[in-house]
Design a protein around this motif. Structure first.
Motif, short mmCIF file in Angstrom:
data_model
loop_
_atom_site.label_atom_id
_atom_site.label_comp_id
_atom_site.label_asym_id
_atom_site.label_seq_id
_atom_site.Cartn_x
_atom_site.Cartn_y
_atom_site.Cartn_z
N ILE A 94 -0.57 5.99 -11.34
CA ILE A 94 -1.43 7.00 -10.72
C ILE A 94 -1.32 8.33 -11.47
O ILE A 94 -2.34 8.96 -11.81
CB ILE A 94 -1.05 7.19 -9.24
N TYR A 95 -0.10 8.76 -11.76
CA TYR A 95 0.08 10.03 -12.48
C TYR A 95 -0.45 9.95 -13.90
O TYR A 95 -0.96 10.95 -14.44
CB TYR A 95 1.55 10.44 -12.47
N ALA A 96 -0.36 8.77 -14.53
CA ALA A 96 -0.88 8.62 -15.89
C ALA A 96 -2.37 8.86 -15.96
O ALA A 96 -2.91 9.21 -17.02
CB ALA A 96 -0.56 7.22 -16.42
N MET A 97 -3.07 8.69 -14.84
CA MET A 97 -4.50 8.93 -14.78
C MET A 97 -4.84 10.35 -14.32
O MET A 97 -5.99 10.68 -14.09
CB MET A 97 -5.15 7.92 -13.83
N GLY A 98 -3.80 11.20 -14.16
CA GLY A 98 -4.03 12.56 -13.71
C GLY A 98 -4.11 12.71 -12.22
O GLY A 98 -4.54 13.75 -11.71
N GLY A 99 -3.69 11.67 -11.49
CA GLY A 99 -3.80 11.70 -10.04
C GLY A 99 -2.48 11.90 -9.33
O GLY A 99 -1.44 12.09 -9.96
N ARG A 100 -2.57 11.85 -8.01
CA ARG A 100 -1.39 11.92 -7.15
C ARG A 100 -1.46 10.76 -6.17
O ARG A 100 -2.53 10.48 -5.62
CB ARG A 100 -1.33 13.27 -6.41
N PRO A 101 -0.34 10.10 -5.92
CA PRO A 101 -0.36 8.92 -5.03
C PRO A 101 -0.56 9.30 -3.57
O PRO A 101 -0.15 10.38 -3.14
CB PRO A 101 1.02 8.30 -5.25
N ILE A 102 -1.20 8.40 -2.83
CA ILE A 102 -1.44 8.60 -1.40
C ILE A 102 -0.59 7.63 -0.57
O ILE A 102 0.13 8.05 0.33
CB ILE A 102 -2.93 8.42 -1.06
N ALA A 103 -0.69 6.34 -0.88
CA ALA A 103 0.01 5.34 -0.07
C ALA A 103 0.11 4.03 -0.82
O ALA A 103 -0.65 3.77 -1.76
CB ALA A 103 -0.69 5.15 1.27
N VAL A 104 1.04 3.19 -0.36
CA VAL A 104 1.33 1.89 -0.97
C VAL A 104 1.22 0.79 0.08
O VAL A 104 1.55 1.00 1.25
CB VAL A 104 2.76 1.89 -1.57
N VAL A 105 0.73 -0.38 -0.34
CA VAL A 105 0.81 -1.59 0.48
C VAL A 105 1.46 -2.68 -0.37
O VAL A 105 1.45 -2.61 -1.60
CB VAL A 105 -0.57 -2.06 0.97
N ASP A 106 2.05 -3.68 0.29
CA ASP A 106 2.74 -4.72 -0.45
C ASP A 106 2.44 -6.09 0.12
O ASP A 106 2.03 -6.24 1.27
CB ASP A 106 4.26 -4.48 -0.40
N ALA A 107 2.64 -7.11 -0.70
CA ALA A 107 2.63 -8.50 -0.26
C ALA A 107 3.95 -9.11 -0.67
O ALA A 107 4.29 -9.14 -1.86
CB ALA A 107 1.46 -9.25 -0.89
N ILE A 108 4.74 -9.57 0.30
CA ILE A 108 6.05 -10.13 0.03
C ILE A 108 6.18 -11.51 0.68
O ILE A 108 5.82 -11.69 1.84
CB ILE A 108 7.18 -9.18 0.53
#
Length: 331
Positions: A94-108
């Motif tokens: 996300i930061y590499a694209m100039g952005g800031r992260p909002i939230a994460v989801v996962d599949a486990i």
């Protein structure tokens, strides 16, 4: 559509296609074909596909989407670190694209709660460290082995992109040298154990570069290493260039050959107008991040490596694509 290997630290993606020595990655190429990535932009969207994140134009910027999937052996042998990486590597994209992260989801998926616990604990630790909440996902505790994938949502006002480099720019590498190898692997860990606030502020350099206009083209250093990642960036922008391997920032006691192959937890390559190069290096230096000009772009489509007075051709994109996402590929 990324896959991380615990051994050779391989990422397979439209923007991460190197496996150890430079070679065209067939799975990435086939994925590109299936999802019709043989045009510079997806139909109906003027944002190029094949970068660190998918970028979707929004009213006041871009929504960013990225996903990481991890090989079963890695998740089984290092479950806590796999969970930690699930958040950390997505945040870096996300930061590499100039952005800031909002939230994460996962599949486990796992064989019972005992297998899932350390993976979830690793994710929870990284979520707290990077200040990114895990807001949902999918779980299955009745699988025959542990498996993990993690996706992230972010937002950018202005983009840093692999498709935005131009000829006659300086190539920069910015790497956090305050780390250690997670032996015996090629992972340079400058994250676990570091102060969380410092890690978050270090990453803020990237959106600052985008929003101030000091830089428009960047990529996080993947498991392809510094040189492989730069080759991907050059291909996406339809360029060539030269890299001075001795100019790449590295710790004094680390062997160059091993360093060139490593996957750093904090590492970015950038293509910057020469007039802005000093200011960009200064921003990283203020955060004690090693940053230096290591080469230049040109319009040759050929990447050369330089060491002292010697220069050799590494890859000719005119005759062979690497990841198949650049403007010069054959449709």
């Amino acid at each position: 559509m990324k896959y991380l290997s615990p051994h050779s630290a391989e990422k397979i993606h439209c923007s991460h296609g190197l496996r150890g020595n430079p070679a065209l990655d067939a799975p990435a190429s086939r994925t590109a074909e299936r999802f019709s990535l043989h045009s510079h932009a997806q139909r109906g969207n003027d944002v190029p596909i094949g970068d660190d994140c998918a970028a979707i134009a929004d009213a006041d910027g871009y929504l960013l989407l990225a996903c990481e999937g991890y090989l079963n052996h890695f998740v089984a042998s290092q479950p806590w670190f796999a969970g930690y990486c699930g958040v950390m590597v997505n945040v870096s994209d996300i930061y590499a694209m100039g952005g800031r992260p909002i939230a994460v989801v996962d599949a486990i998926w796992s064989d019972g709660e005992h297998q899932a616990k350390p993976i979830l604990e690793g994710m929870a630790t990284a979520a707290q460290v990077y200040g990114v909440p895990v807001v949902g996902g999918h779980s299955n505790l009745r699988n025959d082995r542990p498996q993990l994938s993690v996706a992230i949502l972010g937002k950018a006002q202005k983009l840093l992109s692999s498709f935005a480099a131009k000829p006659r720019q300086q190539l920069l590498a910015a790497i956090d040298l305050r780390g250690h190898f997670r032996e015996p692997y090629l992972w340079w860990d400058a994250s676990t154990g570091a102060p969380p606030e410092r890690l978050r502020q270090d990453l803020e350099v990237l959106p600052t570069l985008a929003e101030t206009g000091l830089c428009a083209s960047a990529k996080d250093i993947s498991n392809a290493g510094v040189i492989g990642t730069l080759l991907m960036l050059l291909e996406c922008s339809g360029l060539g260039g030269v890299i001075d391997i001795n100019a790449i920032p590295r710790p004094a006691d680390i062997d160059l050959a091993r360093w060139l192959r490593c996957f750093p937890s904090y590492g970015f390559v950038l293509s910057v107008d020469e007039i802005n190069s000093e200011a960009v290096i200064e921003l990283f230096s203020r955060r004690d991040i090693g940053c230096a000009a290591i080469g230049k772009t040109d319009d040759s489509g050929r990447l050369r490596l330089k060491a002292g007075a010697e220069e050799q051709l590494l890859w000719d994109l005119n005759s062979e694509a690497l990841i198949g996402c650049g403007p010069n590929r054959q449709d």
